[in-house]
Design a protein around this motif. Structure first.
Motif, PDB file in Angstrom:
ATOM      1  N   GLY A   4       0.811  -1.209   0.000  1.00 48.71           N
ATOM      2  CA  GLY A   4       0.000   0.000   0.000  1.00 48.71           C
ATOM      3  C   GLY A   4       0.843   1.257   0.000  1.00 48.71           C
ATOM      4  N   VAL A   5       0.401   2.238  -0.766  1.00 49.27           N
ATOM      5  CA  VAL A   5       1.112   3.507  -0.808  1.00 49.27           C
ATOM      6  C   VAL A   5       0.309   4.625  -0.146  1.00 49.27           C
ATOM      7  N   LYS A  20       8.794   9.660  -0.131  1.00 54.94           N
ATOM      8  CA  LYS A  20       9.064   8.660  -1.159  1.00 54.94           C
ATOM      9  C   LYS A  20      10.218   7.753  -0.710  1.00 54.94           C
ATOM     10  N   ALA A  21      11.258   8.348  -0.151  1.00 53.10           N
ATOM     11  CA  ALA A  21      12.401   7.563   0.337  1.00 53.10           C
ATOM     12  C   ALA A  21      11.989   6.629   1.472  1.00 53.10           C
ATOM     13  N   GLY A  22      11.072   7.071   2.324  1.00 55.82           N
ATOM     14  CA  GLY A  22      10.590   6.229   3.413  1.00 55.82           C
ATOM     15  C   GLY A  22       9.837   5.013   2.904  1.00 55.82           C
ATOM     16  N   VAL A  23       9.028   5.200   1.876  1.00 53.80           N
ATOM     17  CA  VAL A  23       8.291   4.073   1.285  1.00 53.80           C
ATOM     18  C   VAL A  23       9.270   3.116   0.609  1.00 53.80           C
ATOM     19  N   GLN A  24      10.270   3.653  -0.072  1.00 48.46           N
ATOM     20  CA  GLN A  24      11.281   2.799  -0.699  1.00 48.46           C
ATOM     21  C   GLN A  24      12.044   2.001   0.350  1.00 48.46           C
ATOM     22  N   ARG A  25      12.324   2.620   1.472  1.00 47.84           N
ATOM     23  CA  ARG A  25      13.011   1.905   2.570  1.00 47.84           C
ATOM     24  C   ARG A  25      12.144   0.771   3.087  1.00 47.84           C
ATOM     25  N   ARG A  26      10.851   1.040   3.281  1.00 47.38           N
ATOM     26  CA  ARG A  26       9.929  -0.020   3.715  1.00 47.38           C
ATOM     27  C   ARG A  26       9.956  -1.171   2.724  1.00 47.38           C
ATOM     28  N   SER A  37      14.746 -14.967   4.592  1.00 46.40           N
ATOM     29  CA  SER A  37      13.928 -16.071   5.108  1.00 46.40           C
ATOM     30  C   SER A  37      13.662 -17.129   4.042  1.00 46.40           C
ATOM     31  N   GLU A  38      14.188 -16.893   2.833  1.00 54.75           N
ATOM     32  CA  GLU A  38      14.031 -17.823   1.716  1.00 54.75           C
ATOM     33  C   GLU A  38      12.562 -18.124   1.432  1.00 54.75           C
ATOM     34  N   ALA A  39      11.727 -17.105   1.567  1.00 54.04           N
ATOM     35  CA  ALA A  39      10.297 -17.235   1.311  1.00 54.04           C
ATOM     36  C   ALA A  39       9.981 -16.797  -0.114  1.00 54.04           C
ATOM     37  N   GLY A  40       8.800 -17.154  -0.553  1.00 51.85           N
ATOM     38  CA  GLY A  40       8.303 -16.656  -1.829  1.00 51.85           C
ATOM     39  C   GLY A  40       7.734 -15.253  -1.629  1.00 51.85           C
ATOM     40  N   LEU A  41       7.463 -14.587  -2.718  1.00 51.81           N
ATOM     41  CA  LEU A  41       6.950 -13.224  -2.625  1.00 51.81           C
ATOM     42  C   LEU A  41       5.910 -12.990  -3.709  1.00 51.81           C
ATOM     43  N   VAL A  42       4.745 -12.530  -3.286  1.00 52.02           N
ATOM     44  CA  VAL A  42       3.710 -12.049  -4.191  1.00 52.02           C
ATOM     45  C   VAL A  42       3.467 -10.595  -3.813  1.00 52.02           C
ATOM     46  N   ILE A  43       3.456  -9.716  -4.793  1.00 49.57           N
ATOM     47  CA  ILE A  43       3.258  -8.290  -4.538  1.00 49.57           C
ATOM     48  C   ILE A  43       1.927  -7.866  -5.131  1.00 49.57           C
ATOM     49  N   ASP A  55       0.695  11.966  -9.677  1.00 49.47           N
ATOM     50  CA  ASP A  55       2.087  11.580  -9.934  1.00 49.47           C
ATOM     51  C   ASP A  55       2.790  10.923  -8.743  1.00 49.47           C
ATOM     52  N   PRO A  56       2.716  11.481  -7.521  1.00 48.14           N
ATOM     53  CA  PRO A  56       3.410  10.815  -6.409  1.00 48.14           C
ATOM     54  C   PRO A  56       2.862   9.406  -6.117  1.00 48.14           C
ATOM     55  N   ILE A  57       1.569   9.232  -6.304  1.00 54.19           N
ATOM     56  CA  ILE A  57       0.950   7.928  -6.053  1.00 54.19           C
ATOM     57  C   ILE A  57       1.402   6.913  -7.102  1.00 54.19           C
ATOM     58  N   ILE A  58       1.341   7.314  -8.355  1.00 48.20           N
ATOM     59  CA  ILE A  58       1.766   6.430  -9.445  1.00 48.20           C
ATOM     60  C   ILE A  58       3.251   6.116  -9.327  1.00 48.20           C
ATOM     61  N   ASP A  59       4.059   7.116  -8.994  1.00 50.96           N
ATOM     62  CA  ASP A  59       5.497   6.888  -8.793  1.00 50.96           C
ATOM     63  C   ASP A  59       5.739   5.875  -7.680  1.00 50.96           C
ATOM     64  N   ALA A  60       4.999   5.993  -6.586  1.00 51.46           N
ATOM     65  CA  ALA A  60       5.184   5.067  -5.460  1.00 51.46           C
ATOM     66  C   ALA A  60       4.795   3.642  -5.846  1.00 51.46           C
ATOM     67  N   HIS A  61       3.699   3.488  -6.595  1.00 51.79           N
ATOM     68  CA  HIS A  61       3.317   2.148  -7.066  1.00 51.79           C
ATOM     69  C   HIS A  61       4.391   1.585  -7.996  1.00 51.79           C
ATOM     70  N   SER A  62       4.895   2.420  -8.888  1.00 46.29           N
ATOM     71  CA  SER A  62       5.954   1.978  -9.809  1.00 46.29           C
ATOM     72  C   SER A  62       7.206   1.581  -9.043  1.00 46.29           C
ATOM     73  N   ASP A  63       7.545   2.352  -8.017  1.00 42.90           N
ATOM     74  CA  ASP A  63       8.743   2.063  -7.216  1.00 42.90           C
ATOM     75  C   ASP A  63       8.687   0.684  -6.581  1.00 42.90           C
ATOM     76  N   VAL A  64       7.497   0.226  -6.212  1.00 41.99           N
ATOM     77  CA  VAL A  64       7.360  -1.104  -5.601  1.00 41.99           C
ATOM     78  C   VAL A  64       7.908  -2.160  -6.550  1.00 41.99           C
ATOM     79  N   TYR A  65       7.467  -2.111  -7.793  1.00 42.09           N
ATOM     80  CA  TYR A  65       7.841  -3.141  -8.752  1.00 42.09           C
ATOM     81  C   TYR A  65       9.248  -2.938  -9.305  1.00 42.09           C
ATOM     82  N   LEU A  66       9.618  -1.695  -9.576  1.00 41.62           N
ATOM     83  CA  LEU A  66      10.977  -1.421 -10.043  1.00 41.62           C
ATOM     84  C   LEU A  66      11.989  -1.765  -8.951  1.00 41.62           C
ATOM     85  N   GLY A  67      11.667  -1.422  -7.711  1.00 34.06           N
ATOM     86  CA  GLY A  67      12.553  -1.738  -6.592  1.00 34.06           C
ATOM     87  C   GLY A  67      12.717  -3.239  -6.402  1.00 34.06           C
TER      88      GLY A  67
END
Length: 82
Positions: A4-5, A20-26, A37-43, A55-67
C-alpha cells in the motif's frame, strides 16, 4: 506483500506521512526479509488516494515493482544484500 502507498504524505487518506524515500526503505526491508527467510513473494498494489496530483501515487506504485526488480537483480548477481 500488500504494498500500500497510502502511507505517503501526499495521500489524502493515509496518516503516516512517509516520504518517497521512506516508502522505498519499507519496500527494501520487505525484499530483504523475504530473501533472508528464503520465502516466496507475491506483490499486490494497494492504497493511493491523491489529494489532487496522481504523480506521487503512481510513482510510489511503480517504485514497488521497479525496486523489487532491482533488488532481485542484485541478489541474483551475487551482491551482498546487507
Amino acid at each position: 506483500y500488500q504494498a500500500g502507498v497510502d502511507i505517503l504524505g501526499e495521500d489524502r487518506l493515509g496518516r503516516m506521512s512517509l516520504t518517497k524515500a521512506g516508502v522505498q526503505r519499507r519496500n527494501n526491508l520487505v525484499y530483504k526479509f523475504v530473501k533472508e527467510s528464503e520465502a516466496g513473494l507475491v506483490i499486490t498494489m494497494g492504497g493511493g488516494y491523491p489529494r489532487n496530483d496522481w504523480d506521487p501515487i503512481i510513482d510510489a506504485h511503480s517504485d514497488v515493482y521497479l525496486g523489487a526488480h532491482q533488488f532481485l537483480s542484485r541478489v541474483s548477481d551475487g551482491d551482498n544484500i546487507a
